[in-house]
Design an enzyme around this catalytic site. Structure first.
Site, PDB file in Angstrom:
ATOM      1  N   PHE A 124      37.580  44.814  38.599  1.00 33.03           N
ATOM      2  CA  PHE A 124      37.813  45.647  39.779  1.00 33.03           C
ATOM      3  C   PHE A 124      37.066  45.121  41.005  1.00 33.03           C
ATOM      4  CE2 PHE A 124      37.719  48.511  36.026  1.00 33.03           C
ATOM      5  CZ  PHE A 124      39.070  48.785  35.969  1.00 33.03           C
ATOM      6  N   PRO A 134      32.531  47.550  32.160  1.00 30.62           N
ATOM      7  CA  PRO A 134      32.719  46.256  32.831  1.00 30.62           C
ATOM      8  C   PRO A 134      33.483  46.385  34.135  1.00 30.62           C
ATOM      9  CG  PRO A 134      33.056  45.995  30.493  1.00 30.62           C
ATOM     10  CD  PRO A 134      32.875  47.479  30.735  1.00 30.62           C
ATOM     11  N   CYS A 135      32.934  45.727  35.167  1.00 29.03           N
ATOM     12  CA  CYS A 135      33.466  45.938  36.508  1.00 29.03           C
ATOM     13  C   CYS A 135      34.113  44.696  37.105  1.00 29.03           C
ATOM     14  CB  CYS A 135      32.334  46.393  37.439  1.00 29.03           C
ATOM     15  SG  CYS A 135      31.001  45.184  37.613  1.00 29.03           S
ATOM     16  N   GLN A 136      34.026  43.546  36.429  1.00 32.36           N
ATOM     17  CA  GLN A 136      34.516  42.318  37.055  1.00 32.36           C
ATOM     18  C   GLN A 136      35.994  42.402  37.423  1.00 32.36           C
ATOM     19  OE1 GLN A 136      32.756  42.547  34.276  1.00 32.36           O
ATOM     20  NE2 GLN A 136      31.321  40.862  34.015  1.00 32.36           N
TER      21      GLN A 136
END
Length: 359
Positions: free
Chosen positions: A89, A85-87
């Site tokens: 960053f 999951p990248c949200q």
């Protein structure tokens, strides 16, 4: 080569490996996958039929790794992949990083690596991860992998360099316990991977689009066209506190987002006028019309099929998901969250042909 796909989404890593197998570059076999979103699982299963091959459906990686016996009982595997999951960053988010639950997901990958120590790891995340918290977040990731005996390499890869017309910059992290050339840090760059891919891509099974005109469908359902009420908002160049250039008809699409179904302004999402589509780009009213004039034209958003194609999947993947009961809003989210298939294919091709990854 046996592969474990974490944070699988709709299987972008797996799709790239299926194509590498089809092209007889290297044989890959997926032994298991983790994905918490039940709608993404529907699309994944509708296209890969993992249950028929006895693959391990890991589900929620947090729950799965809570019991070390689950990790120990996984089938053997050589390669772990994951777009964790990248949200937390992302420049689009709050950039909370490891201070938010979603930012902790990386450490569940570490749990699996610590116990099983596969030879290869390939991870994907947003470009901003490299500089998040003044670079400390990436250094923590690198140090965690190095503490397990991995050599770690990374670079920013732009989807548009791999015959998918979408400006999408993503960080790829490759780690291996195997020896690599002394100059491999200089070798592992987006440009080197793209140049290698460019030399051979015409002979491969990957998608190949020069611009969005190569994939936009001339006839789509009326529901994909913008209403008269929303067009002025979509085309607006912002307000007093937020200025933007909201152009439509971009031949290289803006990055697909997981929230594109919410209909952002044209500075964030991708919209196309019907005359531009039908003329395959030779007619572009953006060059001659005001925003008020443009608002009178038929303008539409991408279809889920087109969004999947921009990520390197066949349009049939979206159709299969829809036939499995997945609504358009979820399909858009899945496309926005996916890794770009061509980018992963090209990266693995580069690693294989340079004898970095071997069976």
């Amino acid at each position: 080569m046996r592969h474990l796909e974490l944070f699988a989404g709709i299987g972008g890593f797996r799709r790239a490996m299926d194509l590498l197998t089809q092209d007889r570059i290297m044989n890959f076999h997926c032994v298991g996958y983790s994905e918490i979103d039940p709608k993404a699982v529907k699309t994944y299963c509708a296209n890969y039929h993992p249950n028929e091959d006895g693959e391990v459906a890991m589900g929620d990686i947090v729950e799965f790794t809570r019991d070390i016996n689950n990790i120990k009982n996984l089938p053997d595997f050589d390669l772990v992949t994951g777009g964790f999951p990248c949200q937390t960053f992302s420049m689009m988010g709050r950039q909370a990083g490891f201070n938010e639950d979603r930012g902790q997901m990386f450490f569940h990958i570490i749990d699996i690596l610590r116990e099983r120590r596969p030879r290869y790891v390939l991870l994907e995340n947003v470009k901003n991860l490299k500089n998040h918290d003044k670079g400390r977040t990436y250094m923590r990731i690198k140090e965690e992998l190095e503490s397990l005996g991995y050599n770690v390499f990374s670079d920013i890869f732009n989807t548009a360099k791999f015959h998918l017309p979408q400006t999408r910059n993503r960080l790829l992290i490759f780690a291996t316990t195997e020896p690599v050339p002394d100059n491999f840090e200089e070798m592992f760059t987006c440009d080197n991977v793209a140049n290698t891919f460019e030399d051979v891509c015409a002979e491969l099974s990957t998608s190949n689009y020069a611009t969005v005109n190569d994939l936009l469908m001339k006839e789509v359902a009326p529901k994909y066209f913008l209403s008269e009420r929303i067009k002025p908002t979509i085309l607006a160049d912002g307000s007093a506190n937020f200025k933007s250039r909201s152009d439509i008809n971009m031949i290289i699409a803006r990055p697909l987002t997981a929230t594109m179904h919410k209909m952002h302004r044209a500075c964030q999402d991708n919209y196309y006028s019907q005359d531009f589509i039908e003329s395959r780009g030779s007619v572009n009213p953006v060059k001659t019309m005001t925003k008020e004039e443009l608002a009178k034209l038929p303008i539409r958003k991408l279809t889920p099929e087109e969004a999947f194609m921009l990520q390197g999947f066949p349009s049939a993947f979206a159709l299969n998901g829809r036939n499995a009961g997945v609504a358009d809003g979820s399909l858009y989210k899945q496309a926005g969250n996916a890794v770009s298939v061509n980018t992963i294919y090209a990266t693995l091709y580069f690693l294989i042909t340079n004898n970095i990854i071997h069976e």
